[in-house]
Structures are given as structure tokens and as C-alpha cells.
Write a protein that holds these residues in place. Sequence first.
Motif, PDB file in Angstrom:
ATOM      1  N   GLY A 249       0.777  -1.221   0.000  1.00 16.81           N
ATOM      2  CA  GLY A 249       0.000   0.000   0.000  1.00 16.81           C
ATOM      3  C   GLY A 249       0.809   1.272   0.000  1.00 16.81           C
ATOM      4  N   GLN A 250       2.122   1.218  -0.150  1.00 20.43           N
ATOM      5  CA  GLN A 250       2.931   2.411  -0.013  1.00 20.43           C
ATOM      6  C   GLN A 250       2.842   3.264  -1.267  1.00 20.43           C
ATOM      7  OE1 GLN A 250       6.844   1.063   0.899  1.00 20.43           O
ATOM      8  NE2 GLN A 250       6.323   0.394   2.947  1.00 20.43           N
ATOM      9  N   SER A 251       2.117   4.312  -1.204  1.00 26.20           N
ATOM     10  CA  SER A 251       2.048   5.381  -2.197  1.00 26.20           C
ATOM     11  C   SER A 251       1.658   4.938  -3.579  1.00 26.20           C
ATOM     12  CB  SER A 251       3.405   6.107  -2.302  1.00 26.20           C
ATOM     13  OG  SER A 251       4.331   5.349  -3.025  1.00 26.20           O
ATOM     14  N   ASP A 255       6.424  -1.352  -5.490  1.00 30.16           N
ATOM     15  CA  ASP A 255       5.943  -2.507  -6.235  1.00 30.16           C
ATOM     16  C   ASP A 255       5.452  -3.607  -5.324  1.00 30.16           C
ATOM     17  OD1 ASP A 255       5.674  -4.226  -8.537  1.00 30.16           O
ATOM     18  OD2 ASP A 255       7.400  -5.280  -7.717  1.00 30.16           O
ATOM     19  N   GLN A 256       4.610  -4.449  -5.868  1.00 33.60           N
ATOM     20  CA  GLN A 256       4.090  -5.583  -5.123  1.00 33.60           C
ATOM     21  C   GLN A 256       5.002  -6.783  -5.326  1.00 33.60           C
ATOM     22  OE1 GLN A 256       2.049  -3.534  -7.059  1.00 33.60           O
ATOM     23  NE2 GLN A 256       1.793  -2.478  -5.134  1.00 33.60           N
ATOM     24  N   SER A 257       5.209  -7.561  -4.265  1.00 35.66           N
ATOM     25  CA  SER A 257       6.127  -8.691  -4.336  1.00 35.66           C
ATOM     26  C   SER A 257       5.418 -10.006  -4.495  1.00 35.66           C
ATOM     27  CB  SER A 257       6.993  -8.737  -3.068  1.00 35.66           C
ATOM     28  OG  SER A 257       6.163  -8.894  -1.943  1.00 35.66           O
ATOM     29  N   SER A 580       0.162   4.194 -11.583  1.00 40.26           N
ATOM     30  CA  SER A 580       0.633   4.389 -10.217  1.00 40.26           C
ATOM     31  C   SER A 580      -0.499   4.846  -9.299  1.00 40.26           C
ATOM     32  CB  SER A 580       1.765   5.424 -10.209  1.00 40.26           C
ATOM     33  OG  SER A 580       2.245   5.641  -8.902  1.00 40.26           O
ATOM     34  N   SER A 581      -1.295   5.792  -9.771  1.00 47.75           N
ATOM     35  CA  SER A 581      -2.419   6.278  -8.961  1.00 47.75           C
ATOM     36  C   SER A 581      -3.445   5.179  -8.724  1.00 47.75           C
ATOM     37  CB  SER A 581      -3.079   7.472  -9.657  1.00 47.75           C
ATOM     38  OG  SER A 581      -2.179   8.550  -9.789  1.00 47.75           O
ATOM     39  N   SER A 582      -3.673   4.361  -9.734  1.00 43.77           N
ATOM     40  CA  SER A 582      -4.643   3.275  -9.575  1.00 43.77           C
ATOM     41  C   SER A 582      -4.186   2.276  -8.531  1.00 43.77           C
ATOM     42  CB  SER A 582      -4.860   2.579 -10.922  1.00 43.77           C
ATOM     43  OG  SER A 582      -5.531   3.426 -11.828  1.00 43.77           O
ATOM     44  N   LEU A 583      -2.896   1.986  -8.509  1.00 44.02           N
ATOM     45  CA  LEU A 583      -2.390   1.058  -7.493  1.00 44.02           C
ATOM     46  C   LEU A 583      -2.550   1.653  -6.097  1.00 44.02           C
ATOM     47  CD1 LEU A 583       0.835  -0.445  -9.095  1.00 44.02           C
ATOM     48  CD2 LEU A 583      -1.378  -1.540  -8.752  1.00 44.02           C
ATOM     49  N   THR A 584      -2.365   2.973  -5.985  1.00 40.25           N
ATOM     50  CA  THR A 584      -2.570   3.629  -4.691  1.00 40.25           C
ATOM     51  C   THR A 584      -4.008   3.453  -4.223  1.00 40.25           C
ATOM     52  OG1 THR A 584      -0.865   5.277  -5.209  1.00 40.25           O
ATOM     53  CG2 THR A 584      -2.429   5.816  -3.465  1.00 40.25           C
ATOM     54  N   SER A 585      -4.944   3.639  -5.144  1.00 34.62           N
ATOM     55  CA  SER A 585      -6.360   3.522  -4.777  1.00 34.62           C
ATOM     56  C   SER A 585      -6.759   2.080  -4.487  1.00 34.62           C
ATOM     57  CB  SER A 585      -7.234   4.075  -5.903  1.00 34.62           C
ATOM     58  OG  SER A 585      -7.084   3.319  -7.096  1.00 34.62           O
ATOM     59  N   LEU A 586      -5.991   1.126  -5.012  1.00 34.43           N
ATOM     60  CA  LEU A 586      -6.318  -0.282  -4.782  1.00 34.43           C
ATOM     61  C   LEU A 586      -5.861  -0.770  -3.413  1.00 34.43           C
ATOM     62  CD1 LEU A 586      -7.469  -2.894  -6.079  1.00 34.43           C
ATOM     63  CD2 LEU A 586      -5.158  -3.350  -6.960  1.00 34.43           C
ATOM     64  N   ALA A 587      -4.917  -0.059  -2.795  1.00 27.22           N
ATOM     65  CA  ALA A 587      -4.308  -0.528  -1.550  1.00 27.22           C
ATOM     66  C   ALA A 587      -5.321  -0.810  -0.441  1.00 27.22           C
ATOM     67  CB  ALA A 587      -3.251   0.470  -1.086  1.00 27.22           C
ATOM     68  N   PRO A 588      -6.264   0.087  -0.137  1.00 24.72           N
ATOM     69  CA  PRO A 588      -7.208  -0.217   0.953  1.00 24.72           C
ATOM     70  C   PRO A 588      -8.064  -1.448   0.674  1.00 24.72           C
ATOM     71  CG  PRO A 588      -7.250   2.123   0.414  1.00 24.72           C
ATOM     72  CD  PRO A 588      -6.471   1.450  -0.669  1.00 24.72           C
ATOM     73  N   LEU A 589      -8.468  -1.618  -0.590  1.00 27.48           N
ATOM     74  CA  LEU A 589      -9.267  -2.793  -0.939  1.00 27.48           C
ATOM     75  C   LEU A 589      -8.467  -4.070  -0.729  1.00 27.48           C
ATOM     76  CD1 LEU A 589     -11.885  -3.965  -2.260  1.00 27.48           C
ATOM     77  CD2 LEU A 589     -10.672  -3.794  -4.445  1.00 27.48           C
ATOM     78  N   SER A 602      -3.627  -9.783  -9.612  1.00 26.99           N
ATOM     79  CA  SER A 602      -4.632  -9.790 -10.670  1.00 26.99           C
ATOM     80  C   SER A 602      -4.453  -8.620 -11.637  1.00 26.99           C
ATOM     81  CB  SER A 602      -6.038  -9.749 -10.065  1.00 26.99           C
ATOM     82  OG  SER A 602      -6.274  -8.506  -9.410  1.00 26.99           O
ATOM     83  N   VAL A 603      -3.643  -7.629 -11.248  1.00 26.42           N
ATOM     84  CA  VAL A 603      -3.468  -6.457 -12.117  1.00 26.42           C
ATOM     85  C   VAL A 603      -2.001  -6.108 -12.377  1.00 26.42           C
ATOM     86  CG1 VAL A 603      -5.674  -5.414 -11.522  1.00 26.42           C
ATOM     87  CG2 VAL A 603      -3.670  -4.896 -10.125  1.00 26.42           C
ATOM     88  N   THR A 604      -1.114  -6.333 -11.413  1.00 30.78           N
ATOM     89  CA  THR A 604       0.266  -5.871 -11.574  1.00 30.78           C
ATOM     90  C   THR A 604       1.038  -6.513 -12.717  1.00 30.78           C
ATOM     91  OG1 THR A 604       0.929  -7.415  -9.812  1.00 30.78           O
ATOM     92  CG2 THR A 604       0.540  -5.119  -9.191  1.00 30.78           C
ATOM     93  N   PRO A 605       0.745  -7.752 -13.136  1.00 24.19           N
ATOM     94  CA  PRO A 605       1.485  -8.277 -14.294  1.00 24.19           C
ATOM     95  C   PRO A 605       1.303  -7.451 -15.565  1.00 24.19           C
ATOM     96  CG  PRO A 605       0.461 -10.082 -13.094  1.00 24.19           C
ATOM     97  CD  PRO A 605      -0.072  -8.811 -12.500  1.00 24.19           C
ATOM     98  N   GLN A 606       0.335  -6.552 -15.578  1.00 20.20           N
ATOM     99  CA  GLN A 606       0.110  -5.726 -16.765  1.00 20.20           C
ATOM    100  C   GLN A 606       0.980  -4.473 -16.783  1.00 20.20           C
ATOM    101  OE1 GLN A 606      -4.184  -5.036 -17.459  1.00 20.20           O
ATOM    102  NE2 GLN A 606      -4.541  -6.424 -15.753  1.00 20.20           N
ATOM    103  N   ILE A 607       1.593  -4.129 -15.661  1.00 23.55           N
ATOM    104  CA  ILE A 607       2.280  -2.837 -15.554  1.00 23.55           C
ATOM    105  C   ILE A 607       3.429  -2.733 -16.552  1.00 23.55           C
ATOM    106  CG2 ILE A 607       3.657  -1.363 -14.056  1.00 23.55           C
ATOM    107  CD1 ILE A 607       2.056  -2.428 -11.697  1.00 23.55           C
TER     108      ILE A 607
END
Length: 750
Positions: A249-251, A255-257, A580-589, A602-607
Motif C-alpha cells: 500500500g505504499q504510495s 511494487d508488489q512482491s 501508479s495512482s490506480s495502485l494507490t487507490s487499490l491498496a485499501p481494498l 490480478s493487475v500488476t502483471p500488466q504494468i
Amino acid sequence: MTRRAVRVAAACAALALPFGLGMHEAGAAPLPAQTSQSDASRPAVMGATAEASGLVISINSLSPRIVTSENEVIVSGTVRNDSPTTLANISLEMFVANETPISVAALTTALTEDEPDATHAASSSLTDITRGATVPFEIHIPTSSLPLTDATEWGPRVITVAANSGEYSGKDRSILVWDSGAQVSASRVNAVVPWTSTSATQDQAERSAVLNLAGSPGVTLAVDPLLIPHGPQPTASPSPSPDSDASHGQSGQSDQSGTQSGQSGAATASPSPSSSPTPTPAPTATDPAQRSRDLQSEAFVSALMGAANELIALPEGDADLGALALSGNTGFWDRASRSIAAFPSSLREAGWVAPTTSPASPTPSPSASATATSATETPSPAASSSPSGQSGTTTTAPDAGPTILRNVAWPADTTFGTAFLSNYASPDQITIAPASALTPAEEVTFTSYARVNVNPATGETATDGTGARTLAQQADLASILSWNASGGDELDAEQALAAITAIIVRERPASSRTLFAAAARGTTINESLTKRVNALFSPRWVSAQTFSDIASSEPTDVERQTVDAGTLDPDTSTAISAMSSSLTSLAPLAKATDDPDAVYDSVTPQILPSLAAQRTPSEQLDSATAMTSQITGMLSAVSVEPSSAVNLINKSANFPVLVRNNLPWPIHVDVTLVPDDPRLRATPAQYQTLAAQGATTVEVPVGAIGSGDIEVTYKVTTPDGHILDDSQTVTVRMRAGWEDAITAVIASLF
């Protein structure tokens, strides 16, 4: 040089004609006119195609390609009658240039000019060629009749075959190369061929060509890790660490691991498959079709690891590192860095060999150790290599494999510049410059070394041994390697490669030099490309070198054009910012689920694939938009079902709220009511776990202290207060006094 003629079957029986000319005069069946698909991408160095007027001629074969001591030269090809009538007689004339071009520019001129200085070598005729017919020809020319006398004039000679029949004519040119045996120092040459998921077909023909190229001396494949099939994954994965949610969830830029896609095969908890405790291998697939695919994939990876001497590890999806550097997005840069570090260097690291170490005492390979350190300690892909500039490899099967170069950056043409070099500069790092960059600042009559040290602060050539280590391409070789030629153009491309290297060697015969060329991204990897590569390295004046050898060779002694800062297209910048902004908004979910990694996966492999260097900025933005739209859909997947007006006659009640969760994961939420009138009081939010792909009724206690109609808003949030849905309202008709009246009536009746 017109290349619209199609290649026909092998020649029929030949007739003996004067000058040793063997012609096939029988007309072939009419064939539909075909246009070369490579005309649009024809390299400028090949000159303009010759105009045809009713006769389309194509030189398709030369034997030998490089003339040494042979007694004759055989030239074969086809002639197509595009005139509106049958032609009773077509004359063919064969010419060979008298002089060897002294420069590549002179070769281009010789391939284009209408009346070259040439010797007439042979002539003959074809008879009764019907309209639309294509006929093959084969010309035998004694080498004694060719203008090859002065041994110092060795090298390429342009040959021309001209066809004429009354008002109709056509011609084609190709290149014959003469090797007189003159003493020369061979040029050290390396060629890079990219294989990326953006343009790969991964069919059998392409994989066969990939293996041929991997095993060709002097060729280095730059490989997208998404194209390396990974072995069956474990059926059970370790539980996420307690702090994994926070790391996601950082900013929105960190990146997600989590586990990457099945093709990339990155490990769940570490940047390299062998640097973490060994997982339990998944059971062998029982589905015969899947088992067959697994066997094919395993065989391919095994063959690739066995054939290649070295491979360049590209970032996942061949993401443009130049764009990431210019954008300043450290999270995406880190992700690219980890994907480079995770590139497998052996069959075991690719997951096709059952691990032998136990989870309690893992034994990572040397390369895995290096990549694990770099991935966790530094944000730069530069640091993911070993001190020598190359990743180490294991030495025993099944750990044996090629050297994986994790210290090579290949930014897109527009994003290459000092801004990138400043981020990537390190003694161990190597950057591949665009073919159009780093040309000599002043005209010189010779070709200098391929390695150029660039001062990242000024963009000027550094002559003191410092600066960013960069490889300048020989643009003409690169353009021909990238040419998806077809028909007779394939012969011309192959001969031109040998011709250009011969011209470069003749500039300074006693001086060895380095030449480097990279095929453009999107170049079709097929048998035609393997033939072009073989033509590049087959002459004796070429010495095949590894990429590492060229990168560590002596730097240029010629001042090159100043490198500019590089340009980040607005569409690319928007794409990076939006993701980047979309990943920020996804963090709480994600944090509200039991498996945040799965949400991100489900989404980061597209980055990174969205930012592929081969894509245009508009394509990058379109791909990024697809990802952000997916995240938007996920954020709206938890919603309250609409409700009709509610009658509330009690002073307190449990208010039912139907909440739908369309996500594939259960999610923890708080549900509350927000009335617009203080006469209705809702208790604090109710904590509830919503089942995946379903609807759950949540009962919220409320209290009424009066009567009237009020509007109530449903509010669903994550446990940390992030609003998931507050768009639905309901009208509540409160009649709290009715409860007392009804109670009194019942009491008196009783």
C-alpha cells in the motif's frame, strides 16, 4: 531492384546456350501478382528499387555467395510477364560492376544508379512467355570473364540482370562478393536479437529460429522473461507475511512482491526462484494435453539453456527503462529491476527440475544470491549484476546454463539520453544506444570502435575512461538485420551484410575494430533472420564475439555526437502516472482481504508490458487505461443493492442492508447508516465479512426518537475507513409513536 516476383520451384532441365548461359524457356502457369511485404521497411542502404515496365525480374540465388577460386558463378532467379500480351522474345543481359565501392554510401549509389560502370558478362533470350507467366532462369558465368583481376579490389560488386522485350523492360540488382585472399585483420562483431512478448508468436517455427540464433557464435539474444516457460508451480503457497499488506500500500508506486504471471515465473517471496526456501513441487499434470505442453516447454527451456552462451535479461514485458528513468517512478523501476534479477539461468531455476534442498536449509545458486541481494537493497537494475558485470552461473546439471547478463539496458530510441544514463551509470553497466545515436561528430573515412564512454552530465564522449559505458550500433548492419525481407530481397539482405563488413575492413585492413548491431524490436524471428545472421558472420574478415567481449573492448577514439537528455512522451507519462495512482487507490481494498497479494497479482502483471519499448506512446496509454479500468471495476465491485422505502414503527430495530461482493475474494467491511435527520440514530459500523461472488445481508441496529420521513445513506467501508460504496440512499418512514399506541391498545384489551 524490384522484389515483387515470387520465388518458384527449382529449375527444370537446362539448355546449353552461348556464354555458358543455361535458360529455362518453358512458360510457367500464370501466377497472381504479389508485392513484397518488405518494401515499406526497405533499408535506405539498399537503395531504391528499380522501376519495372511490364517485366518483373528477381535475382533469387547466387552460387557461390563469396567468390574465391571457383570456376564459375551461377546466377538464378525469375522473370514475370506483367505485360498485357504474350511476349515472343525476352532478352536478358547480365552485367558485373568494374569497381568495388570504397564506402557504404558508394554501395548504395551502385545499387541505385541506372547506368553503372559494368562489364557485360552474358546474354540470352526467353521465348513465348505468356501473359502473367513466371519463368525461372539460371545463368552460368565463367569467373574468368568477370572483372576480378586486381587483388586489392576485393569486396562487393553490384551485378545487374536486365530484361527487355520491345516497349517492356525490367531489371534487378544484387551483390556479388569477391574474396581475393588479401591479408586483413578481422572485425570483431556481435549482434543482439530481441525476443519479446510484444511481438512473439511462440510457435514451433519461431522457437526453432530462437534456438538456432542462441547457438550461433556472435549472436546474443535479449529475452523477455515472460517468454521463458516455467515449470509447474507449487499447489500450496506460504502464507503472506504480517507486513505484506503494508508493502503493497505504499504510495501506489512501491511494487508488489506477489507471484507474477505463470509465464514470468517469479517467486512469491523472493526475486529469484532459487534464493528462497525450496517449495514443494506441484504434482505432475494428469491432463494429457497439459502434460504434452509441459514436456514441450521443458524441452525448449532445456535446449535454450544448453545452446546459448549468454543471454541478456530484459525487464518483464521489455518495459522501457528509459521511460521509467525519465518518469522518476521508483516503484515501477524497482519492479523492472526485480524482474531482471529473477530471470532464470538454468533449468532448475526455471522450475523444471525438482529441488533437492529442504526448506530448513536452502542453498541458493551463486546467481540467485547475487540477484536476491540486488533486488532487496537497491532500486536500480544496474545493481542486480555481479561485480564483473555478469551474473554468475552454476556449473553442474541441471543448474548449468548460459551467462545471464543482468547489467544491460536497452531503452527506446526516444527515451535514451543523459537522464537515463545518469540513473544507470555504473562501471559494470552497459547501455545499448539507438542506431541513430552516437554517430561521429565529424566525417571520418573509417569505422571506429563500438564502445563509447558517455559523460552523463554533458552527453559528450568521455575520453578519460570514465562515463557511462554505451554501445554504438553500426546503423546499416542494424537496419538490414531488422529488415523482414522476403523473396529475392532475402538474398540482397544477406549479401549486403557481407558486403558492408568487407567495405569496413578495407578501410583499414591491418586494424582490428569492433562492430555492434541490434535488430530492432519487432523483427520477425524466423529462418530468414537466421540466414541473415549466418551471412553476417560467415566471411573470414568477421570474428564473432560475445556481447560481453564487445562491451569490455577498447572505447572509441572518435568524438561522437552529443547525447541529449531524452524525451518522455506525454502519453507515456500519463500512462505511468495513471497506473501508479490506480495502485494507490487499490491498496485499501487489497488490505481488506485475507490475500492482498492475490488482489495485486490480478493487475500488476500488466504494468511493465504496458510500457513495452516496442509500443508507441499511444499504445502504452491504451494498455495502461485497460489496467486502470480493471482497477476501477474492482473498486466498484462491493456495492449496496438498491432498496425501496422502509417503514420503521419501532423505537429500535435491526436495519437489513444487502451488500454484494463481486470480487473473487472474501472481503472485510464495515457497514453503517448515515441519516440526514437526527431523529434516526445508527449505531457504530457493523463489521462483516462478505463472501466472494455473492450477496450478504448485514443488520445494522438503529434507534428512532420521532416520526417523519428521512433519507438514509448506506455506507460501506474497509476496516480502516476507506469508502467502498456510499452511493445508495433509501427513504425511511419513521412512526416511532405507533409502538407506544399499539402497546397501550393491546394492554387495555388484555
